[in-house]
Design an enzyme around this catalytic site. Structure first.
Site, PDB file in Angstrom:
ATOM      1  CE  LYS A   1      -6.648  -1.186   3.020  1.00 11.97           C
ATOM      2  NZ  LYS A   1      -5.281  -1.700   3.338  1.00 11.97           N
TER       3      LYS A   1
ATOM      4  CG  ASP B   1      -2.049  -0.961   1.164  1.00 11.75           C
ATOM      5  OD1 ASP B   1      -1.943  -1.937   0.397  1.00 11.75           O
ATOM      6  OD2 ASP B   1      -3.041  -0.776   1.895  1.00 11.75           O
TER       7      ASP B   1
ATOM      8  CE  LYS C   1      -5.094   2.160   2.830  1.00 11.22           C
ATOM      9  NZ  LYS C   1      -3.944   1.502   3.483  1.00 11.22           N
TER      10      LYS C   1
END
Length: 209
Positions: free
Chosen positions: A180, A89, A151
């Site tokens: 996400k 991430d 995300k």
């Protein structure tokens, strides 16, 4: 799919100890979460605690500001993958993006995706610092660079995920990338609202199930 298998169980605070990482991993096993999400220095530790399970280890990179060099992010990514990270991430370089250096931001994401290969790369665009037009552009850049997920947030900015932001991101990425949602999701009802909008993963430090 059950909610628990959509959750990245997360511990990213500066004061996180090895004992707390162990507890995080035990909770992930107890609730059968999809993964644990940790800072890169704890990837090998989490991997050890999760030996013999199918729970993934996710590492943040360039966290939480995203403002370090592309080479630094690349090195951190390489180290995390070598330590056993299944997913990365990364934090988008928001300052470069807001300066109009979109091509550099895209190149950075593409570089990290090249390094992750078949493993998953999520890009945190930190929606709290962007207006709607910028959120659309950032989402498009992520897709163009080959990211697997967009995300919403680090959880360390001025705000976290919102339902409106998820809807906006979905309009841009369609089926070309997953989403996400993270930051401020603290109960099951809220998590299910995000899932209903097509979110593929939830990042949360709280036990939501």
């Amino acid at each position: 799919m059950e909610l628990n298998k959509l959750i990245d169980h997360t511990l990213l605070k500066a004061t996180a100890t090895i004992n707390e990482i162990e507890t995080l991993c035990k909770e992930a096993v107890d609730y059968d979460f999809y993964s644990v999400c940790v800072n890169s220095s704890y990837v090998a530790t989490a991997k050890k605690f999760l030996t013999g399970t199918d729970i993934k280890v996710c590492s943040v990179v360039g966290f939480p500001l995203g403002a370090m060099s592309a080479k630094a992010k690349y090195f951190e990514t390489s180290e995390a993958l070598a330590d056993g990270a299944d997913e990365i991430d990364m934090v988008l370089n928001v300052g470069l993006f807001l300066s109009g250096n979109v091509a550099k931001v895209l190149d950075e994401i593409a570089l990290l995706k090249q390094e992750t290969g078949d493993r998953v790369l999520k890009v945190i665009i930190e929606t709290c610092y962007l207006n709607d037009e910028q959120k659309r552009l950032a989402s498009q850049v992520c897709v163009d660079a080959g990211a697997d997920f967009v995300k919403t947030s680090t959880g360390f900015g001025t705000g976290g995920a919102t339902l409106a932001d998820v809807q906006l991101i979905r309009e841009i990425v369609g089926n070309r990338a997953k989403i996400k949602a993270s930051g401020g999701i603290r109960d099951k009802q809220t998590a299910l609202q995000y899932i209903s909008l097509g979110v593929d993963r939830i990042g949360a430090s709280a036990i939501l199930v």
